[in-house]
Design a protein around this motif. Structure first.
Motif, PDB file in Angstrom:
ATOM      1  N   ASN A  48       0.815  -1.230   0.000  1.00 59.22           N
ATOM      2  CA  ASN A  48       0.000   0.000   0.000  1.00 59.22           C
ATOM      3  C   ASN A  48       0.844   1.275   0.000  1.00 59.22           C
ATOM      4  OD1 ASN A  48      -2.407  -1.456   0.122  1.00 59.22           O
ATOM      5  ND2 ASN A  48      -2.189  -1.701   2.347  1.00 59.22           N
ATOM      6  N   TYR A  49       2.154   1.131   0.131  1.00 56.16           N
ATOM      7  CA  TYR A  49       3.025   2.321   0.229  1.00 56.16           C
ATOM      8  C   TYR A  49       4.205   2.170  -0.717  1.00 56.16           C
ATOM      9  CZ  TYR A  49       0.364   3.142   4.490  1.00 56.16           C
ATOM     10  OH  TYR A  49      -0.653   3.356   5.374  1.00 56.16           O
ATOM     11  N   ARG A  50       4.522   3.304  -1.386  1.00 54.78           N
ATOM     12  CA  ARG A  50       5.676   3.292  -2.291  1.00 54.78           C
ATOM     13  C   ARG A  50       6.810   4.125  -1.696  1.00 54.78           C
ATOM     14  NH1 ARG A  50       4.593   6.320  -6.224  1.00 54.78           N
ATOM     15  NH2 ARG A  50       2.418   6.749  -5.821  1.00 54.78           N
ATOM     16  N   GLU A  51       8.032   3.727  -2.001  1.00 56.43           N
ATOM     17  CA  GLU A  51       9.178   4.548  -1.586  1.00 56.43           C
ATOM     18  C   GLU A  51       9.051   5.911  -2.266  1.00 56.43           C
ATOM     19  OE1 GLU A  51      12.605   2.060  -2.386  1.00 56.43           O
ATOM     20  OE2 GLU A  51      11.824   0.538  -1.023  1.00 56.43           O
ATOM     21  N   GLY A  52       9.366   6.972  -1.523  1.00 61.37           N
ATOM     22  CA  GLY A  52       9.229   8.321  -2.059  1.00 61.37           C
ATOM     23  C   GLY A  52       7.924   8.989  -1.659  1.00 61.37           C
ATOM     24  N   GLU A  53       6.947   8.209  -1.175  1.00 61.43           N
ATOM     25  CA  GLU A  53       5.714   8.823  -0.660  1.00 61.43           C
ATOM     26  C   GLU A  53       5.993   9.393   0.735  1.00 61.43           C
ATOM     27  OE1 GLU A  53       1.852   6.660  -2.553  1.00 61.43           O
ATOM     28  OE2 GLU A  53       2.846   5.515  -0.983  1.00 61.43           O
ATOM     29  N   PHE A  54       5.104  10.320   1.160  1.00 61.37           N
ATOM     30  CA  PHE A  54       5.257  10.939   2.482  1.00 61.37           C
ATOM     31  C   PHE A  54       4.103  10.513   3.391  1.00 61.37           C
ATOM     32  CE2 PHE A  54       7.627  13.680  -0.337  1.00 61.37           C
ATOM     33  CZ  PHE A  54       8.781  13.916   0.394  1.00 61.37           C
ATOM     34  N   VAL A  55       4.427  10.271   4.655  1.00 58.10           N
ATOM     35  CA  VAL A  55       3.394   9.946   5.647  1.00 58.10           C
ATOM     36  C   VAL A  55       3.655  10.736   6.929  1.00 58.10           C
ATOM     37  CG1 VAL A  55       2.824   7.607   4.838  1.00 58.10           C
ATOM     38  CG2 VAL A  55       4.694   7.927   6.477  1.00 58.10           C
ATOM     39  N   GLU A  56       2.589  10.933   7.687  1.00 57.02           N
ATOM     40  CA  GLU A  56       2.647  11.621   8.979  1.00 57.02           C
ATOM     41  C   GLU A  56       2.052  10.692  10.026  1.00 57.02           C
ATOM     42  OE1 GLU A  56      -0.615  13.077  10.314  1.00 57.02           O
ATOM     43  OE2 GLU A  56       0.486  13.437  12.152  1.00 57.02           O
ATOM     44  N   GLY A  57       2.604  10.691  11.214  1.00 61.79           N
ATOM     45  CA  GLY A  57       2.027   9.838  12.254  1.00 61.79           C
ATOM     46  C   GLY A  57       2.682  10.068  13.606  1.00 61.79           C
ATOM     47  N   MET A  58       2.078   9.469  14.634  1.00 63.44           N
ATOM     48  CA  MET A  58       2.586   9.578  16.017  1.00 63.44           C
ATOM     49  C   MET A  58       3.685   8.528  16.184  1.00 63.44           C
ATOM     50  SD  MET A  58       1.894  11.395  18.772  1.00 63.44           S
ATOM     51  CE  MET A  58       0.194  11.904  18.990  1.00 63.44           C
ATOM     52  N   LEU A  59       4.846   8.799  15.578  1.00 60.25           N
ATOM     53  CA  LEU A  59       5.902   7.790  15.479  1.00 60.25           C
ATOM     54  C   LEU A  59       7.090   8.097  16.380  1.00 60.25           C
ATOM     55  CD1 LEU A  59       5.696   7.318  11.603  1.00 60.25           C
ATOM     56  CD2 LEU A  59       4.819   5.775  13.361  1.00 60.25           C
ATOM     57  N   GLY A  60       6.969   9.135  17.197  1.00 62.43           N
ATOM     58  CA  GLY A  60       7.996   9.401  18.203  1.00 62.43           C
ATOM     59  C   GLY A  60       9.058  10.381  17.726  1.00 62.43           C
ATOM     60  N   TRP A  61       9.799  10.887  18.722  1.00 57.86           N
ATOM     61  CA  TRP A  61      10.898  11.803  18.413  1.00 57.86           C
ATOM     62  C   TRP A  61      12.104  10.987  17.964  1.00 57.86           C
ATOM     63  CZ3 TRP A  61      11.156  15.813  23.028  1.00 57.86           C
ATOM     64  CH2 TRP A  61      10.163  16.793  22.840  1.00 57.86           C
ATOM     65  N   GLN A  62      12.156  10.675  16.682  1.00 60.28           N
ATOM     66  CA  GLN A  62      13.288   9.923  16.145  1.00 60.28           C
ATOM     67  C   GLN A  62      13.472  10.248  14.672  1.00 60.28           C
ATOM     68  OE1 GLN A  62      12.592   5.746  16.724  1.00 60.28           O
ATOM     69  NE2 GLN A  62      10.409   5.877  16.290  1.00 60.28           N
TER      70      GLN A  62
END
Ligand code: NAP
Length: 343
Positions: free
Chosen positions: A86-100
Motif C-alpha cells: 500500500n506504500y511506495r518509496e518516495g511517498e510521504f506519511v505523517e504519524g505519532m511515530l515518536g521523536w526519532q
C-alpha cells in the motif's frame, strides 16, 4: 539501510516546566522493515502541548510515556524502504511515530487516541510540514471545536486564547470566515500585531502586560462573548467568563495554563457565569473526529487556496534541538506551528 538512528527518550519526569535533562539522546542502528512494514525518514518532528501531560506518571487524558521509552510525538517524513504493497518509496506519511530520525510502521492507518497509525501526505497540496499543523491534527481540532461546539454565527463575538499559536490562529480565522467579530488573547505585542494585522482578527489583547484582563475583555467585547474558544483554562478563562453573552458556547480545547501542575486546583466556580448567561461548556478531544479529519483538511486547504486562511511556522533546524524547541514552545516562543526540521 545502514547508519545511525537518533532518538530522544524520556529520562526523567518533570516537575513543573520540563528541562532539557528530562530527555536523553540515544543512538541505535537504523531499523530494517520486516514484511508488511515501511521505514520512514523524518523530515519534520513536531513539538505539541499534548506531549507535556504524557511525561507525567499519570497523563490524565491519554497515555503516559514510560521512562526510557522514545518520546511520543508526531513526525512527517519520506518512505525510504517499503515492504508494504500500500506504500511506495518516495511517498510521504505523517504519524505519532515518536521523536526519532527513522521510524518503522506497519502501515496501519488508525489514528484513534494517539495510535501510531500513519496518514499519507500529498506534497502537491502544501508543504509537508503543514501535515503537522494547519492541515494536521491542530487544524482538525480548530475546525471541529469551533464549528461543532462553538457554532459561530454572523455578527457574533468570538474570543480565542493562544490566538497566535497553531490551533488558536486557525480557530480565529474560521470564526472570521463565518462572519464574526474575533478577539484574540495572546502573550506578546508582536503576536497581537500578527493576529490583527496579518490574520485579520478585530482586536488582540496581550494577557502578559494587561493589568486587568477581565476589564480588557469587557472593553473589547461590548456586546458580550458568544463563543469562548478555551485553549488555556486558568486565569484567562476566569477573565473571559464574566463577559459571556446569553447563550454562549465554550469549547474546552486546552488547559496549557495549568498543564505543568499535576494537582487538581481549586478554581473559581464558573457556575454563576454559566447560569447567568445560559451558557454551555463542552470538552473537546480531536480523536472523536478522526473519521471526519479529511472534511476539515479539505475545507481548510480550500480557504488557504482562496487566501482566506493564513499560517506561519516557527521552524528550528536540527534534531538535537527538539527538547529545547518543545520547551520554548511551552514558554510561548512560537508564532504559528512550532516544528523541528530534521534534514
Ligand atoms: N483537545 C484537543 O484535542 C486538542 C488538540 C490540539 C491542541 N489542543 C490544545 O490547544 C492548545 C494550543 O495548542 P497548539 O498546538 O496550538 O499550541 P500553540 O498555541 O502553537 O503553542 C502553545 C502556546 O501556548 C501559549 N501559552 C503557554 N503557556 C501559557 C499560559 N500559561 N497561559 C496562556 N497561554 C500560554 C503560548 O503562547 P502565548 O505567547 O500566547 O502565551 C504558546 O505559544 C493547547 O492547550 C493544546 O493542549 C487540544
Amino acid at each position: 539501510m545502514t547508519g545511525v538512528n537518533r532518538r530522544f527518550v524520556l529520562a526523567a519526569r518533570p516537575v513543573g516546566m520540563p528541562k532539557e535533562s528530562d530527555f536523553r539522546l540515544e543512538t541505535a542502528p537504523i531499523p530494517t522493515p520486516k514484511d508488511g512494514e515501511i521505514l520512514i525518514r523524518a523530515h519534520y518532528v513536531s513539538v505539541d502541548p499534548l506531549q507535556r501531560p504524557r511525561m507525567n506518571a499519570s497523563a490524565g487524558i491519554g497515555r503516559t510515556v514510560n521512562l526510557g521509552d522514545v518520546m511520543m510525538g508526531r513526525l512527517v517524513g519520506e518512505i525510504v524502504q517499503s515492504r508494504n504493497a500500500n506504500y511506495r518509496e518516495g511517498e510521504f506519511v505523517e504519524g505519532m511515530l515518536g521523536w526519532q530520525e527513522y521510524a518503522l510502521s506497519d502501515g496501519d492507518t488508525n489514528r484513534d487516541l494517539y495510535a501510531p497509525g500513519v496518514t499519507k501526505v500529498d506534497p502537491t497540496i502544501a508543504p509537508i510540514s503543514t501535515s503537522l499543523g494547519i492541515l494536521g491534527f491542530p487544524g482538525v481540532t480548530a475546525y471541529f471545536a469551533m464549528l461543532e461546539i462553538g457554532q459561530p454565527k454572523p455578527g457574533e463575538t468570538v474570543v480565542v486564547s493562544t490566538a497566535a499559536g497553531t490551533v488558536g490562529s486557525i480557530a480565529g480565522q474560521i470564526a472570521k470566515i463565518y462572519g464574526c467579530r474575533v478577539v484574540g488573547i495572546t502573550g506578546t505585542d508582536a503576536k497581537v500585531d500578527y493576529i490583527t494585522e496579518e490574520l485579520g482578527f478585530d482586536a488582540g489583547i496581550n494577557y502578559a502586560t494587561t493589568p486587568d484582563l477581565e476589564a480588557a475583555v469587557r472593553a473589547a467585547c461590548p456586546k458580550g462573548v458568544d463563543v469562548y474558544f478555551d485553549n488555556t483554562g486558568g486565569p484567562i478563562r476566569d477573565a473571559v467568563l464574566p463577559s459571556l453573552a446569553k447563550g454562549a458556547r465554550i469549547p474546552l480545547v486546552g488547559r496549557i495554563a495549568d498543564m505543568h501542575d499535576a494537582t487538581i486546583k481549586l478554581v473559581p466556580d464558573p457556575q454563576i457565569h454559566l447560569t447567568r448567561a445560559r451558557a454551555r461548556m463542552e470538552g473537546f478531544i480531536v480523536y472523536d473526529y478522526v473519521d471526519r479529519a479529511d472534511e476539515a483538511r479539505h475545507a481548510i486547504a480550500g480557504w488557504m487556496r482562496d487566501g482566506r486562511m493564513r499560517y506561519r511556522e516557527t521552524i528550528v533546524h536540527g534534531f538535537e534541538n527538539t527538547p529545547a524547541t518543545f520547551i520554548a514552545m511551552l514558554n510561548g516562543a512560537n508564532i504559528g506551528k512550532a516544528l523541528v526540521s530534521v534534514i
